[in-house]
Scaffold this active site. Structure first.
Site, PDB file in Angstrom:
ATOM      1  N   HIS A  80       0.832  -1.199   0.000  1.00  0.00           N
ATOM      2  CA  HIS A  80       0.000   0.000   0.000  1.00  0.00           C
ATOM      3  C   HIS A  80       0.866   1.249   0.000  1.00  0.00           C
ATOM      4  CE1 HIS A  80       0.713  -0.964   4.326  1.00  0.00           C
ATOM      5  NE2 HIS A  80       0.905   0.348   4.403  1.00  0.00           N
ATOM      6  N   TYR A  97      -3.408   3.650   2.322  1.00  0.00           N
ATOM      7  CA  TYR A  97      -4.477   3.293   1.385  1.00  0.00           C
ATOM      8  C   TYR A  97      -3.914   2.359   0.327  1.00  0.00           C
ATOM      9  CZ  TYR A  97      -7.300   7.116   3.297  1.00  0.00           C
ATOM     10  OH  TYR A  97      -8.017   7.935   4.137  1.00  0.00           O
ATOM     11  N   THR A  98      -4.775   1.509  -0.210  1.00  0.00           N
ATOM     12  CA  THR A  98      -4.389   0.604  -1.298  1.00  0.00           C
ATOM     13  C   THR A  98      -5.065   1.044  -2.583  1.00  0.00           C
ATOM     14  OG1 THR A  98      -4.224  -1.245   0.260  1.00  0.00           O
ATOM     15  CG2 THR A  98      -4.299  -1.783  -2.089  1.00  0.00           C
ATOM     16  N   CYS A 252      -8.809  -8.194   6.219  1.00  0.00           N
ATOM     17  CA  CYS A 252      -8.657  -6.751   6.365  1.00  0.00           C
ATOM     18  C   CYS A 252     -10.033  -6.155   6.633  1.00  0.00           C
ATOM     19  CB  CYS A 252      -8.056  -6.133   5.097  1.00  0.00           C
ATOM     20  SG  CYS A 252      -7.680  -4.367   5.268  1.00  0.00           S
TER      21      CYS A 252
END
Length: 278
Positions: A80, A97-98, A252
């Site tokens: 990420h 954030y990805t 996640c």
């Protein structure tokens, strides 16, 4: 030479550029000889917001431009980026954030962001307009996917925790040499909370033998074919590959969900080395 000024010429040039861009992206994603990415793991670099699509009242997709039309972000699959912004009090805030794009998507990267009322980084994204810049640093993360490293993944996602799962699943499914199977359980409160549903359903349609998804809602609509309530041990047993040395589970979601899922996975028989939490 008059042909150079005709509409047909410009169409041909446009198609040629697009083909080159797609070729560069595919070369990066599936080749061992990868071009240099745009990220710096030590220093923040700024990228310009060129498009913002409001997907719901509190979710938007942000597209950021890379230096050239053939540039790649250079983010390893499973990792990420850190994004820096300002909260409502003007204080710096950094959050991971990805991206939902891969390095086969050349010239730009995209983030799908759910903006919470009290979220500090949510405030920054809520205030962003086309033309603004986002400070990004990376790659970050402990997980780096290698094609074919397992026979199958069991993925557990909650809310915005879907983004790393989507990134890994896309990379697997769009690589014709990777036959890894993906089994995803995706939990949300309501139907409207489901992120990337169109894209996820598209993966399920296009790769029916390789990608399976099971949606779970705490507050489902009146007509609903998915799971109801919280993700249970029984749901995992039904929709995941059985524990084995060549199977790995990824999770996640919000901390309470991650904790509960770890208990369920242990009870089903997934050893610690078969589990990874983003």
């Amino acid at each position: 030479m008059d042909f150079l000024h005709t509409p047909e010429y410009h169409v041909i040039v446009g198609v040629a550029v697009a083909i080159v861009a797609v070729g560069v992206g595919a070369l990066y994603l599936f080749s061992s000889k990868k071009p240099k990415g745009c990220l710096d793991p030590e220093n923040f670099k700024e990228f310009k917001l060129v498009k913002r699509d409001q997907m719901s009242h509190n979710v938007a997709k942000f597209r950021f431009k890379l230096p050239t039309s053939t540039s790649v972000l250079g983010l390893p699959i499973g990792q990420h980026i850190s994004c820096r912004g300002k909260d409502g009090q003007g204080e710096d805030v950094i959050k991971p954030y990805t991206p939902t794009t891969l390095d086969s998507d050349v010239g730009y990267f995209e983030l799908v962001i759910k903006m919470y009322p009290q979220g500090r980084m949510s405030h920054h994204f809520r205030e962003m307009h086309v033309g603004d810049y986002l400070a990004v640093r990376g790659p970050k993360g402990r997980f780096k996917y290698q094609p074919g490293e397992v026979r199958a993944f069991g993925m557990l996602a909650g809310g915005s925790g879907i983004t790393p799962m989507f990134q890994v699943a896309r990379a697997i499914l769009e690589n014709p040499k990777d036959r890894t199977k993906v089994h995803l359980i995706y939990a949300n409160v309501t139907y409207d909370d489901i992120l990337l549903k169109e894209e996820l359903d598209g993966l399920a349609t296009n790769y029916p033998d390789q990608f399976k998804i099971y949606y779970v809602l705490n507050q489902p609509p009146e007509v609903w074919e998915g799971g109801v309530g919280f993700v249970s041990k029984e749901m995992i047993e039904t929709h995941f590959p059985a524990p084995a040395h060549d199977v790995k589970t990824l999770r996640c979601g919000p901390p309470p969900m991650n904790k509960a899922m770890a208990v369920h996975l242990d009870a089903v028989g997934y050893a610690p080395e078969m589990q990874f939490q983003f």
